[in-house]
Write a protein that holds these residues in place. Structure first.
Motif, mmCIF file in Angstrom:
data_model
loop_
_atom_site.group_PDB
_atom_site.id
_atom_site.type_symbol
_atom_site.label_atom_id
_atom_site.label_comp_id
_atom_site.label_asym_id
_atom_site.label_seq_id
_atom_site.Cartn_x
_atom_site.Cartn_y
_atom_site.Cartn_z
ATOM 1 N N LYS A 302 -1.899 -30.210 -19.494
ATOM 2 C CA LYS A 302 -2.258 -29.889 -17.707
ATOM 3 C C LYS A 302 -3.823 -29.293 -18.217
ATOM 4 C CE LYS A 302 1.585 -29.025 -14.825
ATOM 5 N NZ LYS A 302 2.167 -28.356 -14.355
ATOM 6 N N ASP A 303 -4.300 -28.303 -18.467
ATOM 7 C CA ASP A 303 -5.850 -27.635 -18.748
ATOM 8 C C ASP A 303 -6.412 -29.016 -19.225
ATOM 9 O OD1 ASP A 303 -4.915 -25.390 -17.260
ATOM 10 O OD2 ASP A 303 -4.992 -24.377 -19.782
ATOM 11 N N CYS A 304 -5.543 -29.923 -19.943
ATOM 12 C CA CYS A 304 -6.591 -31.089 -21.061
ATOM 13 C C CYS A 304 -6.335 -32.384 -20.281
ATOM 14 C CB CYS A 304 -6.064 -31.448 -21.696
ATOM 15 S SG CYS A 304 -6.282 -30.248 -22.882
ATOM 16 N N GLY A 305 -6.123 -32.063 -19.029
ATOM 17 C CA GLY A 305 -6.045 -33.440 -18.602
ATOM 18 C C GLY A 305 -4.891 -34.583 -18.295
ATOM 19 N N VAL A 306 -4.265 -34.582 -18.458
ATOM 20 C CA VAL A 306 -2.940 -35.232 -19.345
ATOM 21 C C VAL A 306 -1.709 -34.839 -17.981
ATOM 22 C CG1 VAL A 306 -1.051 -35.365 -21.067
ATOM 23 C CG2 VAL A 306 -3.971 -35.034 -21.947
ATOM 24 N N LYS A 307 -0.905 -36.212 -17.812
ATOM 25 C CA LYS A 307 -0.070 -35.903 -17.355
ATOM 26 C C LYS A 307 1.252 -35.419 -17.799
ATOM 27 C CE LYS A 307 -1.399 -37.226 -13.215
ATOM 28 N NZ LYS A 307 -1.664 -36.125 -11.809
ATOM 29 N N VAL A 308 1.785 -34.768 -17.456
ATOM 30 C CA VAL A 308 3.297 -34.375 -18.313
ATOM 31 C C VAL A 308 4.732 -35.035 -17.643
ATOM 32 C CG1 VAL A 308 4.322 -32.265 -18.951
ATOM 33 C CG2 VAL A 308 2.048 -32.351 -19.206
ATOM 34 N N ALA A 309 5.108 -35.142 -18.561
ATOM 35 C CA ALA A 309 7.114 -35.872 -18.139
ATOM 36 C C ALA A 309 7.580 -34.875 -18.839
ATOM 37 C CB ALA A 309 7.440 -36.859 -18.189
ATOM 38 N N ASP A 329 15.121 -22.614 -13.244
ATOM 39 C CA ASP A 329 13.563 -22.149 -12.050
ATOM 40 C C ASP A 329 12.402 -22.568 -12.631
ATOM 41 O OD1 ASP A 329 15.354 -20.481 -10.508
ATOM 42 O OD2 ASP A 329 15.775 -19.136 -12.169
ATOM 43 N N PHE A 330 13.561 -23.238 -14.610
ATOM 44 C CA PHE A 330 11.442 -22.896 -14.754
ATOM 45 C C PHE A 330 11.057 -24.751 -14.274
ATOM 46 C CE2 PHE A 330 10.516 -26.383 -18.590
ATOM 47 C CZ PHE A 330 9.672 -25.133 -19.056
ATOM 48 N N ILE A 331 11.980 -25.732 -13.975
ATOM 49 C CA ILE A 331 11.721 -26.720 -13.209
ATOM 50 C C ILE A 331 10.350 -26.054 -11.933
ATOM 51 C CG2 ILE A 331 11.491 -28.354 -12.008
ATOM 52 C CD1 ILE A 331 14.267 -28.912 -13.857
ATOM 53 N N VAL A 332 11.022 -25.148 -11.348
ATOM 54 C CA VAL A 332 9.951 -24.492 -10.272
ATOM 55 C C VAL A 332 8.685 -24.340 -11.025
ATOM 56 C CG1 VAL A 332 9.536 -22.584 -8.817
ATOM 57 C CG2 VAL A 332 11.948 -23.489 -8.611
ATOM 58 N N ASP A 333 8.572 -23.314 -11.807
ATOM 59 C CA ASP A 333 7.731 -22.365 -12.678
ATOM 60 C C ASP A 333 6.672 -23.626 -13.291
ATOM 61 O OD1 ASP A 333 8.873 -19.992 -12.250
ATOM 62 O OD2 ASP A 333 9.379 -20.103 -14.448
ATOM 63 N N ALA A 334 7.038 -24.988 -13.899
ATOM 64 C CA ALA A 334 6.623 -25.676 -14.776
ATOM 65 C C ALA A 334 5.546 -26.743 -13.730
ATOM 66 C CB ALA A 334 7.153 -26.484 -15.514
ATOM 67 N N GLU A 335 6.140 -27.128 -12.904
ATOM 68 C CA GLU A 335 5.712 -28.035 -11.786
ATOM 69 C C GLU A 335 5.495 -29.263 -12.329
ATOM 70 O OE1 GLU A 335 2.471 -26.812 -9.021
ATOM 71 O OE2 GLU A 335 3.693 -25.196 -8.288
ATOM 72 N N SER A 393 14.327 -31.587 -8.693
ATOM 73 C CA SER A 393 13.071 -31.732 -9.273
ATOM 74 C C SER A 393 12.225 -32.207 -8.389
ATOM 75 C CB SER A 393 12.783 -32.700 -10.987
ATOM 76 O OG SER A 393 14.437 -32.266 -11.070
ATOM 77 N N GLU A 394 11.990 -33.390 -7.224
ATOM 78 C CA GLU A 394 12.074 -34.393 -6.919
ATOM 79 C C GLU A 394 10.629 -33.263 -5.493
ATOM 80 O OE1 GLU A 394 10.562 -36.395 -5.895
ATOM 81 O OE2 GLU A 394 11.789 -38.050 -7.281
ATOM 82 N N MET A 395 11.562 -31.792 -5.412
ATOM 83 C CA MET A 395 10.779 -30.591 -4.327
ATOM 84 C C MET A 395 9.695 -29.811 -5.028
ATOM 85 S SD MET A 395 13.954 -29.404 -1.779
ATOM 86 C CE MET A 395 15.262 -29.248 -3.554
ATOM 87 N N TRP A 396 9.688 -30.123 -6.361
ATOM 88 C CA TRP A 396 8.716 -29.083 -7.485
ATOM 89 C C TRP A 396 8.248 -29.754 -8.010
ATOM 90 C CZ3 TRP A 396 8.458 -24.423 -5.933
ATOM 91 C CH2 TRP A 396 9.119 -23.814 -4.714
ATOM 92 N N LYS A 397 7.765 -31.342 -8.164
ATOM 93 C CA LYS A 397 7.118 -32.011 -9.382
ATOM 94 C C LYS A 397 5.598 -31.374 -8.365
ATOM 95 C CE LYS A 397 10.110 -36.221 -10.176
ATOM 96 N NZ LYS A 397 10.000 -37.452 -9.983
ATOM 97 N N SER A 398 4.722 -31.949 -9.477
ATOM 98 C CA SER A 398 3.156 -31.459 -8.667
ATOM 99 C C SER A 398 2.444 -32.028 -7.377
ATOM 100 C CB SER A 398 2.451 -32.165 -10.368
ATOM 101 O OG SER A 398 2.786 -33.759 -10.813
ATOM 102 N N THR A 399 3.528 -33.584 -7.572
ATOM 103 C CA THR A 399 3.290 -34.249 -6.532
ATOM 104 C C THR A 399 4.997 -34.682 -5.510
ATOM 105 O OG1 THR A 399 1.544 -35.066 -6.722
ATOM 106 C CG2 THR A 399 2.168 -36.316 -4.734
ATOM 107 N N PRO A 400 5.436 -33.010 -4.519
ATOM 108 C CA PRO A 400 6.976 -33.166 -4.524
ATOM 109 C C PRO A 400 6.873 -34.582 -2.925
ATOM 110 C CG PRO A 400 5.796 -31.586 -3.796
ATOM 111 C CD PRO A 400 4.663 -32.356 -4.046
ATOM 112 N N ARG A 401 8.151 -35.363 -3.834
ATOM 113 C CA ARG A 401 8.645 -36.412 -2.609
ATOM 114 C C ARG A 401 9.705 -36.275 -1.098
ATOM 115 N NH1 ARG A 401 10.548 -41.893 -5.887
ATOM 116 N NH2 ARG A 401 11.587 -40.480 -7.137
#
Length: 437
Positions: A302-309, A329-335, A393-401
């Motif tokens: 993320k710091d390098c401007g790369v998207k992460v799946a 819990d990890f998915i919450v932290d990772a976004e 996962s949908e609720m905790w993505k960088s852009t939630p749906r």
């Protein structure tokens, strides 16, 4: 000789590569198809090669019916592809002439000419397994490119190309190290460029680079970042950075240079195999990493401007409720920017397969009925966890749906389909337990 190669559902790189070798080097008449329903497409063939990648392909009723039909027409049939790692199952389930073992670039032309090196087959009721004598160097330059390749869509790309084989990992659920080995064999950049130009000439406009862990290209005791960067820059210059993806990476083989190259020369995504938020379960899977390292790699990207799946596995025979909650819990932290959830599949000849075979079915999440919040859907425990994690996962993505009724149904259907497939695969391996343990 007229040879038809069937590559189920999509044109895999392996099928195109063997097709190219048979056509260009050995001058055979080659046809590559991905639809098996029209049996007439096979009838003028002297030999049919079924390139199969999943255990479920072996018990697919359409494939079985086609094999029986072709045998009735006295057409010689071989099976190849990743499923060749377990020829005992194939030869007992499908009425074929043999299984081409391992990487078939060297052995397939010889087998077609009558050799039995690298071939498994029945002779006088006895199964003969002749293992290949060597693994090929990746110096093949011609692939067979189907005319309709540009219409294909594999996770957003028309085609995945191969830059190297082998993996340093020991993940218990993965077949790659067993099939390709742990030594990294890389294709010369000049040949990669030649393939990309050939694909582009045939209408391909979206390419993904495969190989399990992209940054291991030209690995010699350590990551050769300069060669990796040179390679993706060369491909990007041909196809365009907006049309190139280099998705699959291990978190322990990325750094700022690698990630910046991915940002500058591709669509700017990485795909990490996270698998679980439980260090205990990751250790059991022999992932060679932990949740702290995983989070650090996500943050660095993320710091390098790369998207992460990230991909996650549920329903592992050793996954307890607390392990599953730690993954949530990890998915919450990772976004993460995107998440993929899979039920654990016991691929024959992997350590996970052995674990599943040593687990009673009434203790395996694949067969245990779910009695929690989703019991009204009649799910098994692995299906319920897959469905729950997809929604979570949908609720905790960088852009939630927003979880709509339609989206919920899509995920429920996906979880049920995965559960059904894993049950069938598990029942099949139990049928051949004596071969696999």
């Amino acid at each position: 000789m007229k040879i038809t190669i069937y590559s189920k559902d999509l044109y895999t790189y392996g099928a195109m590569l063997v097709g190219g070798i048979l056509k260009e080097t050995h001058k055979h008449n080659i046809k590559l198809i991905k639809d098996i329903k029209n049996k007439k497409l096979f009838l003028k063939s002297d030999i049919v090669i079924l390139s199969l990648y999943s255990t479920l392909n072996i018990i697919d009723p359409v494939i079985k019916d086609t094999v029986d039909y072709l045998k009735s027409k006295n057409i010689k049939i071989y099976v190849a592809g990743p499923v060749s790692a377990y020829p005992e199952i194939i030869l007992n389930e499908l009425n074929v002439d043999g299984v081409i073992l391992g990487e078939g670039e060297l052995t397939t032309p010889e087998i077609i000419n009558g050799s039995k090196d690298g071939l498994a087959y029945f002779e006088n009721g006895e199964m003969i397994v002749n293992k290949p004598k060597s693994k090929p160097d990746l110096d093949f330059s011609k692939i067979y490119v189907p005319k309709d390749i540009a219409a294909q869509n594999v996770r957003g790309a028309n085609v995945y190309i191969e830059t190297h084989r082998g993996c340093l990992g020991h993940c218990t659920f993965c077949q790659v190290p067993e099939f390709f080995g742990r030594d990294i064999r890389s294709k010369p950049i000049e040949l990669i460029i030649e393939e990309v130009n050939e694909l582009k000439k045939n209408g391909v406009n979206r390419i993904a680079i495969s190989g399990g862990t992209g940054s291991l290209y030209n690995f010699k005791n350590t990551v050769n970042k300069n060669k990796f960067i040179e390679m993706i820059e060369s491909v990007s210059n041909i196809i365009g950075r907006q049309n190139l993806s280099v998705p699959d990476m291990r978190v322990d083989y990325v750094d700022e240079e690698v990630l910046n190259a991915i940002k500058n020369y591709s669509i700017g995504w990485v795909f990490y195999g996270i698998e679980s938020g439980s260090d205990k379960l990751l250790n059991s899977m022999k992932k060679g990493t932990n949740s702290k390292k995983n989070l650090k790699a996500i943050e660095l990207a993320k710091d390098c401007g790369v998207k992460v799946a990230g991909s996650f596995i549920v329903g592992h025979p050793k996954e307890k409720e607390v392990d599953f909650l730690m993954t949530k819990d990890f998915i919450v932290d990772a976004e993460l920017d995107d998440v993929f959830v899979s039920a654990a599949e016991p691929i024959p000849k992997t350590e996970l397969c052995t674990e599943v075979l040593n687990t009673k079915m009434d203790e395996n999440p694949t067969f245990i009925s779910h009695n929690g919040p989703y019991r009204r859907y009649g799910l098994k425990e692995n299906e319920a966890r897959a469905y729950d994690l997809m929604l979570h996962s949908e609720m905790w993505k960088s852009t939630p749906r927003v979880i709509t009724t339609n989206l919920s149904k899509v995920y429920l259907d996906e979880a049920k389909m995965q559960g059904s497939d894993i049950r069938k695969a598990t029942e099949l391996i139990f049928k051949y337990r004596d071969f696999l343990i």
